[in-house]
Design a protein around this motif. Structure first.
Motif, PDB file in Angstrom:
ATOM      1  N   ASP A 122       6.446  -7.773   1.485  1.00  0.00           N
ATOM      2  CA  ASP A 122       6.514  -7.412   0.065  1.00  0.00           C
ATOM      3  C   ASP A 122       6.009  -8.536  -0.833  1.00  0.00           C
ATOM      4  O   ASP A 122       5.552  -8.277  -1.945  1.00  0.00           O
ATOM      5  N   THR A 123       6.148  -9.778  -0.382  1.00  0.00           N
ATOM      6  CA  THR A 123       5.671 -10.919  -1.169  1.00  0.00           C
ATOM      7  C   THR A 123       4.792 -11.787  -0.278  1.00  0.00           C
ATOM      8  O   THR A 123       5.243 -12.268   0.757  1.00  0.00           O
ATOM      9  N   LEU A 124       3.545 -11.956  -0.704  1.00  0.00           N
ATOM     10  CA  LEU A 124       2.605 -12.747   0.083  1.00  0.00           C
ATOM     11  C   LEU A 124       2.233 -14.028  -0.641  1.00  0.00           C
ATOM     12  O   LEU A 124       2.174 -14.071  -1.865  1.00  0.00           O
ATOM     13  N   GLY A 125       1.954 -15.062   0.157  1.00  0.00           N
ATOM     14  CA  GLY A 125       1.179 -16.187  -0.326  1.00  0.00           C
ATOM     15  C   GLY A 125      -0.216 -16.028   0.239  1.00  0.00           C
ATOM     16  O   GLY A 125      -0.413 -15.330   1.240  1.00  0.00           O
ATOM     17  N   LEU A 126      -1.198 -16.634  -0.417  1.00  0.00           N
ATOM     18  CA  LEU A 126      -2.575 -16.558   0.074  1.00  0.00           C
ATOM     19  C   LEU A 126      -3.185 -17.949   0.175  1.00  0.00           C
ATOM     20  O   LEU A 126      -2.960 -18.796  -0.692  1.00  0.00           O
ATOM     21  N   ARG A 127      -3.951 -18.149   1.235  1.00  0.00           N
ATOM     22  CA  ARG A 127      -4.852 -19.297   1.303  1.00  0.00           C
ATOM     23  C   ARG A 127      -6.237 -18.725   1.080  1.00  0.00           C
ATOM     24  O   ARG A 127      -6.686 -17.856   1.837  1.00  0.00           O
ATOM     25  N   ILE A 128      -6.912 -19.185   0.044  1.00  0.00           N
ATOM     26  CA  ILE A 128      -8.227 -18.640  -0.299  1.00  0.00           C
ATOM     27  C   ILE A 128      -9.253 -19.752  -0.129  1.00  0.00           C
ATOM     28  O   ILE A 128      -9.125 -20.814  -0.744  1.00  0.00           O
ATOM     29  N   ALA A 129     -10.246 -19.507   0.729  1.00  0.00           N
ATOM     30  CA  ALA A 129     -11.222 -20.552   1.036  1.00  0.00           C
ATOM     31  C   ALA A 129     -12.648 -20.075   0.798  1.00  0.00           C
ATOM     32  O   ALA A 129     -12.958 -18.884   0.925  1.00  0.00           O
TER      33      ALA A 129
ATOM     34  N   LEU B  17       0.833  -1.214   0.000  1.00  0.00           N
ATOM     35  CA  LEU B  17       0.000   0.000   0.000  1.00  0.00           C
ATOM     36  C   LEU B  17       0.863   1.258   0.000  1.00  0.00           C
ATOM     37  O   LEU B  17       0.522   2.258  -0.628  1.00  0.00           O
ATOM     38  N   SER B  18       2.014   1.187   0.685  1.00  0.00           N
ATOM     39  CA  SER B  18       2.852   2.390   0.723  1.00  0.00           C
ATOM     40  C   SER B  18       3.513   2.646  -0.637  1.00  0.00           C
ATOM     41  O   SER B  18       3.805   3.792  -0.981  1.00  0.00           O
ATOM     42  N   ILE B  19       3.702   1.581  -1.403  1.00  0.00           N
ATOM     43  CA  ILE B  19       4.199   1.769  -2.778  1.00  0.00           C
ATOM     44  C   ILE B  19       3.133   2.485  -3.616  1.00  0.00           C
ATOM     45  O   ILE B  19       3.426   3.436  -4.349  1.00  0.00           O
TER      46      ILE B  19
ATOM     47  N   HIS C  68      12.822   1.842   0.381  1.00  0.00           N
ATOM     48  CA  HIS C  68      11.444   1.357   0.297  1.00  0.00           C
ATOM     49  C   HIS C  68      10.527   2.412   0.929  1.00  0.00           C
ATOM     50  O   HIS C  68      10.841   2.934   2.000  1.00  0.00           O
ATOM     51  N   PRO C  69       9.407   2.740   0.265  1.00  0.00           N
ATOM     52  CA  PRO C  69       8.542   3.790   0.841  1.00  0.00           C
ATOM     53  C   PRO C  69       8.033   3.451   2.240  1.00  0.00           C
ATOM     54  O   PRO C  69       7.627   4.344   2.990  1.00  0.00           O
ATOM     55  N   GLU C  70       8.078   2.189   2.626  1.00  0.00           N
ATOM     56  CA  GLU C  70       7.656   1.812   3.977  1.00  0.00           C
ATOM     57  C   GLU C  70       8.850   1.735   4.932  1.00  0.00           C
ATOM     58  O   GLU C  70       8.730   1.351   6.091  1.00  0.00           O
ATOM     59  N   GLY C  71      10.050   2.091   4.422  1.00  0.00           N
ATOM     60  CA  GLY C  71      11.215   2.089   5.308  1.00  0.00           C
ATOM     61  C   GLY C  71      12.039   0.827   5.147  1.00  0.00           C
ATOM     62  O   GLY C  71      12.354   0.446   4.032  1.00  0.00           O
TER      63      GLY C  71
ATOM     64  N   LYS D 173      11.372 -10.870  -2.700  1.00  0.00           N
ATOM     65  CA  LYS D 173      12.101  -9.610  -2.681  1.00  0.00           C
ATOM     66  C   LYS D 173      11.116  -8.461  -2.893  1.00  0.00           C
ATOM     67  O   LYS D 173      10.068  -8.674  -3.481  1.00  0.00           O
ATOM     68  N   PRO D 174      11.484  -7.262  -2.434  1.00  0.00           N
ATOM     69  CA  PRO D 174      10.670  -6.105  -2.812  1.00  0.00           C
ATOM     70  C   PRO D 174      10.692  -5.929  -4.335  1.00  0.00           C
ATOM     71  O   PRO D 174      11.536  -6.506  -5.018  1.00  0.00           O
ATOM     72  N   ALA D 175       9.756  -5.159  -4.860  1.00  0.00           N
ATOM     73  CA  ALA D 175       9.681  -4.938  -6.306  1.00  0.00           C
ATOM     74  C   ALA D 175      11.027  -4.462  -6.857  1.00  0.00           C
ATOM     75  O   ALA D 175      11.726  -3.691  -6.220  1.00  0.00           O
TER      76      ALA D 175
END
Ligand SMILES: [Zn+2]
Length: 309
Positions: free
Chosen positions: A185-192, A115-117, A175-178, A165-167
């Motif tokens: 910066d990199t997420l995995g998701l579990r979608i249910a 979001l800060s990016i 990094h804009p978030e410090g 890694k960050p973008a």
């Protein structure tokens, strides 16, 4: 729960605009079936409201090709898209947001670091925050994405950290978030699907299979996993680039520490590669690499592949 693979390719797509490698050339000419847009999936629990996982630069083309995402009959302005969940801040994950700027309400869900990016790039202000709120999501905290009127989507999403890694475009900058050494910066998701409990994992960028991840993915019904490169030095050997897969934050498909070996004994029912780079020989249906992928129980999807869970 329904899933549509909107795009299966890594950054640049297949063919990539400036690439004349064998695969890109074939995709432009004799084998148009090799063409693929940049990675994204759409998920829905009710087959009416959809959430995108990442917004690729090819989003406009992907929406056109996906009838489930067309405006509903009877409305002058409408979209079934209720939200976008961002798993990173790379160009191929966020640039498509700019194609969603014509005033339809939806919600952007992303980690604060991503979001800060967006916040630091004023071009994303074309998405009016009153109509398109940005909601921070936290590692390890499951949430239910909401429909624009606040009602239930029927989905539950659990974000977790993925080695990465960050973008790229932030390399050498602050990094804009410090701090650079924090996760998010990199997420995995579990979608249910909340009602049926059916679920999938989305890990389109993953630099390593940590013990934690191994444990998490054990017995998963469906996984979309990082298929960027066949081998770690593929871009260098082909003369296409100077970086290894590891340097770019991606595991390769093959090799002792590659995805096929690392995920072989986890009892995962269905394994699909996503984010596949145009240099990857497994894209060619008659290649030895494709045969090895299929022997290992993996699938290389075409854009538009639909899955019902
Ligand atoms: Zn190419």
């Amino acid at each position: 729960m329904r899933v549509v693979v909107l795009g299966a390719a890594a950054g640049g797509g297949v063919p990539q605009w400036n690439c004349n490698c064998d695969i890109c050339r074939a995709a432009r000419g004799a084998q148009p079936e090799l063409r693929s847009t940049q990675a994204s999936i759409a998920v829905s629990a009710d087959n009416a409201h959809w959430f995108l996982v990442n917004a690729s630069p090819d989003l406009r083309q992907q929406l056109l090709a996906t009838p489930q995402l067309h405006p509903q009959a009877g409305y002058l302005r409408h979209s079934p898209i209720a939200g976008v969940i961002l798993t990173n801040g790379e160009v191929d994950a966020v640039a498509g947001l700019l194609s969603l700027r014509e005033g339809w309400p939806f919600t952007i869900y992303a980690h604060q670091r991503v979001l800060s990016i967006l916040k630091s790039n004023s071009i994303f202000n074309v998405l009016d925050k009153k109509r398109v709120p940005r909601v921070p999501i936290q590692l390890g905290a499951a949430f239910e994405p909401r429909l624009p009127d606040g009602s239930s989507s029927g989905l539950e999403i659990l974000p977790f950290t993925a080695p990465g890694k960050p973008a790229w475009y932030l390399e050498g900058t602050t990094h804009p978030e410090g701090r650079d050494d924090e996760p998010g910066d990199t997420l995995g998701l579990r979608i249910a699907d909340k009602e049926s409990g059916e679920h999938l994992y989305f890990l389109a960028a993953c630099a390593a299979l940590t013990p934690d991840l191994r444990q998490r993915l054990q017995g998963a019904p469906l996984i979309f996993f990082d298929g960027t490169l066949w081998s770690n030095d593929e871009m260098i050997v082909a003369g296409l680039g100077a970086k290894t897969g590891q340097r770019m934050g991606h595991m390769s498909m093959s090799g002792e520490r590659g995805a096929m070996a690392a995920l072989a004994d986890l009892g995962i029912a269905r394994k699909i590669f996503l984010h596949i780079n145009n240099s990857n020989p497994a894209l060619l249906p008659d290649s030895d690499e494709r045969a090895a992928v299929e022997r290992a129980g993996w699938q290389i999807p075409s854009d538009g592949t639909e899955i019902t869970l």
